[in-house]
Write an enzyme that holds these catalytic residues in place. Structure first.
Site, PDB file in Angstrom:
ATOM      1  N   ASP A 156      -1.465   6.592   6.264  1.00  0.00           N
ATOM      2  CA  ASP A 156      -1.339   4.984   6.650  1.00  0.00           C
ATOM      3  C   ASP A 156      -2.301   4.707   8.180  1.00  0.00           C
ATOM      4  O   ASP A 156      -2.420   5.713   8.693  1.00  0.00           O
ATOM      5  CB  ASP A 156      -0.144   4.548   7.076  1.00  0.00           C
ATOM      6  CG  ASP A 156       0.058   2.984   6.538  1.00  0.00           C
ATOM      7  OD1 ASP A 156      -0.790   2.552   6.407  1.00  0.00           O
ATOM      8  OD2 ASP A 156       1.207   2.562   6.997  1.00  0.00           O
TER       9      ASP A 156
ATOM     10  N   THR B 215      -5.970  -1.732   7.078  1.00  0.00           N
ATOM     11  CA  THR B 215      -5.903  -3.040   6.833  1.00  0.00           C
ATOM     12  C   THR B 215      -7.423  -3.376   6.737  1.00  0.00           C
ATOM     13  O   THR B 215      -7.820  -4.720   6.521  1.00  0.00           O
ATOM     14  CB  THR B 215      -5.448  -3.708   8.062  1.00  0.00           C
ATOM     15  OG1 THR B 215      -5.778  -3.217   9.273  1.00  0.00           O
ATOM     16  CG2 THR B 215      -3.647  -3.675   8.016  1.00  0.00           C
TER      17      THR B 215
ATOM     18  N   LYS C 230       0.996  -1.269   0.074  1.00  0.00           N
ATOM     19  CA  LYS C 230       0.035   0.109  -0.111  1.00  0.00           C
ATOM     20  C   LYS C 230       1.052   1.215  -0.066  1.00  0.00           C
ATOM     21  O   LYS C 230       0.690   2.201  -0.756  1.00  0.00           O
ATOM     22  CB  LYS C 230      -1.061   0.040   1.168  1.00  0.00           C
ATOM     23  CG  LYS C 230      -2.083  -1.297   1.285  1.00  0.00           C
ATOM     24  CD  LYS C 230      -3.075  -1.119   2.187  1.00  0.00           C
ATOM     25  CE  LYS C 230      -2.176  -1.277   3.795  1.00  0.00           C
ATOM     26  NZ  LYS C 230      -1.750  -2.803   3.740  1.00  0.00           N
ATOM     27  N   THR C 231       1.666   1.319   0.845  1.00  0.00           N
ATOM     28  CA  THR C 231       2.873   2.431   1.001  1.00  0.00           C
ATOM     29  C   THR C 231       3.571   2.471  -0.680  1.00  0.00           C
ATOM     30  O   THR C 231       3.584   3.722  -1.001  1.00  0.00           O
ATOM     31  CB  THR C 231       3.825   2.314   1.912  1.00  0.00           C
ATOM     32  OG1 THR C 231       3.126   1.866   3.141  1.00  0.00           O
ATOM     33  CG2 THR C 231       4.868   3.455   2.194  1.00  0.00           C
TER      34      THR C 231
ATOM     35  N   ARG D 269       6.518  -8.259   1.582  1.00  0.00           N
ATOM     36  CA  ARG D 269       7.408  -8.021   2.580  1.00  0.00           C
ATOM     37  C   ARG D 269       8.356  -9.073   3.178  1.00  0.00           C
ATOM     38  O   ARG D 269       9.295  -9.057   3.530  1.00  0.00           O
ATOM     39  CB  ARG D 269       6.604  -7.111   3.754  1.00  0.00           C
ATOM     40  CG  ARG D 269       7.525  -6.660   4.964  1.00  0.00           C
ATOM     41  CD  ARG D 269       7.019  -5.980   6.058  1.00  0.00           C
ATOM     42  NE  ARG D 269       6.950  -4.385   5.556  1.00  0.00           N
ATOM     43  CZ  ARG D 269       5.909  -3.833   5.491  1.00  0.00           C
ATOM     44  NH1 ARG D 269       4.934  -4.187   6.234  1.00  0.00           N
ATOM     45  NH2 ARG D 269       5.898  -2.673   5.066  1.00  0.00           N
TER      46      ARG D 269
HETATM   47  N1  LIG Z   1       3.908  -5.366  -6.059  1.00  0.00           N
HETATM   48  C1  LIG Z   1       4.990  -5.307  -5.709  1.00  0.00           C
HETATM   49  N2  LIG Z   1       5.980  -5.722  -6.259  1.00  0.00           N
HETATM   50  C2  LIG Z   1       7.159  -5.722  -5.972  1.00  0.00           C
HETATM   51  N3  LIG Z   1       7.591  -5.479  -4.542  1.00  0.00           N
HETATM   52  C3  LIG Z   1       6.399  -5.213  -3.742  1.00  0.00           C
HETATM   53  C4  LIG Z   1       5.284  -5.133  -4.358  1.00  0.00           C
HETATM   54  N4  LIG Z   1       4.569  -4.857  -3.082  1.00  0.00           N
HETATM   55  C5  LIG Z   1       5.136  -4.716  -2.109  1.00  0.00           C
HETATM   56  N5  LIG Z   1       6.355  -4.797  -2.392  1.00  0.00           N
HETATM   57  C6  LIG Z   1       7.657  -4.811  -1.457  1.00  0.00           C
HETATM   58  O1  LIG Z   1       7.170  -5.215  -0.126  1.00  0.00           O
HETATM   59  C7  LIG Z   1       7.531  -4.260   0.862  1.00  0.00           C
HETATM   60  C8  LIG Z   1       6.478  -3.625   1.601  1.00  0.00           C
HETATM   61  O2  LIG Z   1       5.739  -3.025   1.026  1.00  0.00           O
HETATM   62  P1  LIG Z   1       4.974  -1.738   1.675  1.00  0.00           P
HETATM   63  O3  LIG Z   1       5.664  -1.179   2.714  1.00  0.00           O
HETATM   64  O4  LIG Z   1       4.450  -0.992   0.370  1.00  0.00           O
HETATM   65  O5  LIG Z   1       3.619  -2.548   2.268  1.00  0.00           O
HETATM   66  P2  LIG Z   1       2.356  -1.969   3.004  1.00  0.00           P
HETATM   67  O6  LIG Z   1       1.067  -2.816   2.412  1.00  0.00           O
HETATM   68  O7  LIG Z   1       2.296  -0.295   2.859  1.00  0.00           O
HETATM   69  O8  LIG Z   1       2.536  -2.284   4.358  1.00  0.00           O
HETATM   70  P3  LIG Z   1       2.065  -1.731   5.748  1.00  0.00           P
HETATM   71  O9  LIG Z   1       0.879  -1.839   5.659  1.00  0.00           O
HETATM   72  O10 LIG Z   1       2.771  -2.592   6.826  1.00  0.00           O
HETATM   73  O11 LIG Z   1       2.546  -0.367   5.692  1.00  0.00           O
HETATM   74  C9  LIG Z   1       8.238  -3.182   0.230  1.00  0.00           C
HETATM   75  O12 LIG Z   1       9.859  -3.429   0.309  1.00  0.00           O
HETATM   76  C10 LIG Z   1       8.075  -3.335  -1.383  1.00  0.00           C
HETATM   77  O13 LIG Z   1       9.260  -3.125  -2.372  1.00  0.00           O
END
Ligand SMILES: Nc1ncnc2c1ncn2[C@@H]1O[C@H](COP(=O)(O)OP(=O)(O)OP(=O)(O)O)[C@@H](O)[C@H]1O
Length: 363
Positions: free
Chosen positions: A118, A167, A73-74, A226
């Site tokens: 977030d 979430t 998401k980030t 992740r």
């Molecule tokens: N579709 C994707 N392709 C490649 N790498 C990804 C992808 N989605 C996530 N990642 C990798 O996974 C890691 C976590 O992603 P991110 O921080 O965006 O998750 P998030 O959903 O925001 O988590 P949170 O809810 O805990 O903040 C990052 O290092 C990112 O590079």
């Protein structure tokens, strides 16, 4: 002694980011929409929203991204800003406890800026109410003073795009949810998609990995990029210390066996819960607190840390009479289930054992 004697938050398979993740994630994040792997539907829908906004030369509608932690998401919010050629400000619900905190952020935004919020469901109520007006009218009322003498001073804001992440979209109050023009629901990744994530990250980290090695890590990553990136880093250590640094299926499996993450992504805590359920309680049904005592853990740890993934994997079911293991759970631990009609009621058994499948693997 507890089979799981460290903090559950330190698990190698936790979807939440730890310090090391934060340090390396910036380098591994895809920067453009077409570099972002998987989530086809969200990607296609978002691409339309962004293209249309670019053509009109205006800020796009506010975007809500919902889904479990670690799915990107980030990363997507940063991609949205990059695709719009706009700066991004990142904050989170828990960091905004007072409406004044939000007013300070909103009033310092520049035109077209993306505000990533977030855990938006964890914002305080007064801040949330301020956000309604900001999202709809690009305006906030700043309250000055207290009691009967308090006055509201309207403050115009530049047009901005809010990207909210949660979430649980269901936890958002409807008035907030309704102010988002687009909601993207992020799903757990299929093993083939995670294999591509691992392959891409290995390239960025300068790790030599073959497709079978990437598939092995992907299969143990619980549908979550992740976790895939974290497991890759542990496999990289092992390959470097014990071998020549190259990662094959065999090396990846050996490394993750050392870290006690099994072929299906279960760790020690998950397996302890399943093991107790099968060996001590014949597959259940057994109450949560009894199961927790048997594994030497708090009920909350079993319920919130171990069970969600076991349920998602179709290994454990929560029923009104207690926890029940499925046929897939017996197979996974290599144990023989008791004859049907034993401890588990016949109807529950036929429901859980009927199709003989391994249940809902991530995908
Ligand atoms: N579709 C994707 N392709 C490649 N790498 C990804 C992808 N989605 C996530 N990642 C990798 O996974 C890691 C976590 O992603 P991110 O921080 O965006 O998750 P998030 O959903 O925001 O988590 P949170 O809810 O805990 O903040 C990052 O290092 C990112 O590079």
């Amino acid at each position: 002694m507890s089979p799981y004697d460290s903090d559950p938050a330190d698990r190698l398979v936790t979807p939440a980011a730890d310090g090391e993740d934060q340090a390396v994630e910036a380098a591994l994040r895809p920067r453009q929409l077409d570099e972002f792997i998987g989530q086809e539907r969200v990607r296609e829908q978002l691409s339309l929203v962004l293209q249309a906004a670019r053509q009109r030369g205006s800020a796009p509608d506010h975007v809500l991204l919902s889904g479990p932690p670690g799915l990107g998401k980030t990363t997507l919010s940063m991609i949205i800003a990059a695709e719009l050629g706009a700066p991004i400000r990142i904050t989170s619900g828990p960091a905004i406890q007072h409406a004044g905190d939000l007013a300070a952020i909103l009033s310092s935004l520049t035109e077209g800026e993306v505000l990533f919020l977030d855990e938006i469901h964890r914002m305080s109520r007064p801040a949330e109410e301020m956000l309604y007006m900001a999202m709809e009218d690009f305006r906030v009322d700043v309250i000055v003073g207290k009691g009967p003498g308090a006055t509201a001073i309207p403050l115009e804001l530049p047009p901005f795009t809010l990207v909210g992440a949660t979430t649980r979209a269901g936890l958002l109050p409807p008035p907030l949810r309704d102010r988002f023009g687009f909601t993207g629901h992020m799903e757990f990744y299929a093993p083939a998609e995670l294999q591509r994530v691992v392959h891409r990250s290995a390239g960025l980290l300068d790790v030599e990995i073959d497709p079978a090695g990437a598939a092995e890590i992907a299969g143990r990553s619980r549908g979550t990029p992740r976790i895939a990136n974290r497991l890759l880093r542990r496999v990289r250590d092992y390959a470097q210390v014990k071998h020549d640094g190259r990662v094959s299926r065999e090396i990846a499996a050996q490394a993750l066996d050392v870290y006690e993450v099994d072929a299906r992504g279960l760790d020690r805590l998950d397996r302890a819960v399943l093991d107790a359920l099968l060996r001590l309680f014949g597959g259940g049904p057994v109450g949560l607190s009894t199961l927790a005592v048997a594994v030497g853990e708090e009920s909350e740890t079993v319920e919130e840390v171990a069970e969600p993934f076991l349920v998602r994997e179709g290994l454990l079911a929560r029923t009104p009479r207690g926890r029940i293991a499925t046929a897939a759970a017996w197979r996974h631990l290599g144990l023989t289930p008791p004859a049907q009609g034993g401890r588990i009621g016949a109807s529950a058994q036929s429901e859980l054992w009927g199709d003989g499948s391994d249940g809902g693997k991530a995908g």
